[in-house]
Design an enzyme around this catalytic site. Structure first.
Site, PDB file in Angstrom:
ATOM      1  N   ASN A   1      79.625  90.898  60.704  1.00 49.39           N
ATOM      2  CA  ASN A   1      80.467  89.692  60.675  1.00 49.39           C
ATOM      3  C   ASN A   1      79.640  88.434  60.506  1.00 49.39           C
ATOM      4  O   ASN A   1      80.127  87.405  60.046  1.00 49.39           O
ATOM      5  CB  ASN A   1      81.273  89.565  61.986  1.00 49.39           C
ATOM      6  CG  ASN A   1      82.232  90.716  62.175  1.00 49.39           C
ATOM      7  OD1 ASN A   1      82.694  91.275  61.190  1.00 49.39           O
ATOM      8  ND2 ASN A   1      82.516  91.075  63.410  1.00 49.39           N
TER       9      ASN A   1
ATOM     10  N   GLU B   1      72.954  64.245  51.781  1.00 43.55           N
ATOM     11  CA  GLU B   1      73.287  65.355  50.866  1.00 43.55           C
ATOM     12  C   GLU B   1      72.924  66.708  51.479  1.00 43.55           C
ATOM     13  O   GLU B   1      73.700  67.653  51.446  1.00 43.55           O
ATOM     14  CB  GLU B   1      72.528  65.149  49.550  1.00 43.55           C
ATOM     15  CG  GLU B   1      72.824  66.189  48.491  1.00 43.55           C
ATOM     16  CD  GLU B   1      71.967  66.011  47.240  1.00 43.55           C
ATOM     17  OE1 GLU B   1      71.761  67.026  46.549  1.00 43.55           O
ATOM     18  OE2 GLU B   1      71.499  64.884  46.983  1.00 43.55           O
TER      19      GLU B   1
ATOM     20  N   THR C   1      69.706  68.982  68.929  1.00 38.74           N
ATOM     21  CA  THR C   1      69.258  70.367  68.968  1.00 38.74           C
ATOM     22  C   THR C   1      70.375  71.253  69.511  1.00 38.74           C
ATOM     23  O   THR C   1      71.491  70.790  69.764  1.00 38.74           O
ATOM     24  CB  THR C   1      67.947  70.509  69.764  1.00 38.74           C
ATOM     25  OG1 THR C   1      67.434  71.829  69.575  1.00 38.74           O
ATOM     26  CG2 THR C   1      68.135  70.233  71.253  1.00 38.74           C
TER      27      THR C   1
ATOM     28  N   LYS D   1      74.206  70.984  66.889  1.00 38.80           N
ATOM     29  CA  LYS D   1      73.872  70.585  65.516  1.00 38.80           C
ATOM     30  C   LYS D   1      75.086  70.533  64.583  1.00 38.80           C
ATOM     31  O   LYS D   1      75.071  69.811  63.595  1.00 38.80           O
ATOM     32  CB  LYS D   1      72.803  71.510  64.922  1.00 38.80           C
ATOM     33  CG  LYS D   1      71.415  71.279  65.498  1.00 38.80           C
ATOM     34  CD  LYS D   1      70.374  72.078  64.749  1.00 38.80           C
ATOM     35  CE  LYS D   1      68.986  71.784  65.276  1.00 38.80           C
ATOM     36  NZ  LYS D   1      67.923  72.393  64.447  1.00 38.80           N
TER      37      LYS D   1
END
Length: 249
Positions: free
Chosen positions: A155, A77, A61, A65
């Site tokens: 951004n 995948e 978490t 990650k």
């Protein structure tokens, strides 16, 4: 004893530990433990599984990650496409340790969202741009739902909160909160969108599950919108994690 666990920092109140320990007890699953491993520096992660061969898998978490991917040998995948991992398997073969990363957030989100979609839910606003938003955008692409990422800065997204107007809200009938705004204990917070333009055609989905009804969802419901919190997504991804680990024991 097989060990599973959650890494992240800080870990505070974890859904995962309570969920898995209750599941193991309820389903008479023995000799498996699930615990929390608060790691501030991801460089400390390998010590866990290198020094204890009982570890067969982890959940990951915030804030690790993406950073954890440095230590992985393989990616599924969807983890590769999302570029974020929340589930890891550990396999030991002939003295070699192989770590594979998965992203089950996408599975949980898709399977909890799809039953709620109506034909007019063709455009979405994704509020926030963190790791969870990456899984959400991956699913929206799969479902052929166009989206814009809303952020405080250009951004980090396609549009900013201060540019949201009646037309944008009217066009985008799926509103998904991927930000932490409104999470307990700061339950009065919510994304700064013009809620007065939300209608009964909108679906508001909040990845937060604590509280059960966030201010974001309550404001949507007051305008007649359909709402969904993140609890089912969490349960679905937790069960998917278990399926992945179990197939690897």
């Amino acid at each position: 004893m097989i060990k599973l666990g959650l890494i992240g920092f800080p870990l505070g109140h974890s859904f995962s530990k309570k969920y898995y320990l209750e599941k193991f007890e309820k389903e008479n699953i023995e000799n498996i433990d699930y615990d929390l491993y608060p790691i501030e520096n991801i460089a400390d992660f390998p010590k866990l599984y290198q020094e204890d061969e009982c570890f067969k898998g982890f959940n990951v978490t915030i804030p690790h990650k993406q950073a954890v991917m440095t230590f992985l040998d393989e990616l599924s995948e969807e983890a590769e496409a999302i570029n974020a991992v929340n589930c890891i398997t550990i396999e030991r073969k002939n003295g070699t340790t192989i770590l594979k990363g998965y992203n089950t957030d996408a599975f949980g989100f898709q399977n909890s969202l799809e039953p709620l979609l109506r034909p007019h839910h063709t455009k979405a606003l994704v509020l926030g741009n963190g790791g969870a938003a990456k899984a959400v955008c991956y699913v929206l692409n799969k479902l052929d739902i166009s989206y814009k990422i809303v952020s405080r800065s250009l951004n980090n997204g396609d549009i900013t909160y201060d540019t949201l107007d009646e037309q944008l809200i009217k066009e985008h009938t799926l509103l998904i909160n991927c930000s932490p705004l409104g999470t307990f204990p700061k339950i009065e917070e919510c994304p700064a969108i013009p809620y007065e333009f939300v209608t009964d055609k909108h679906l508001l989905y909040d990845l937060i599950y604590n509280p059960e009804e966030t201010t974001f969802l309550r404001k949507g419901k007051e305008r007649g919108a359909s709402t969904k919190n993140g609890y089912e997504m969490l349960v679905l991804q937790a069960e998917k994690n278990w399926e992945i680990w179990r197939n690897n024991f």
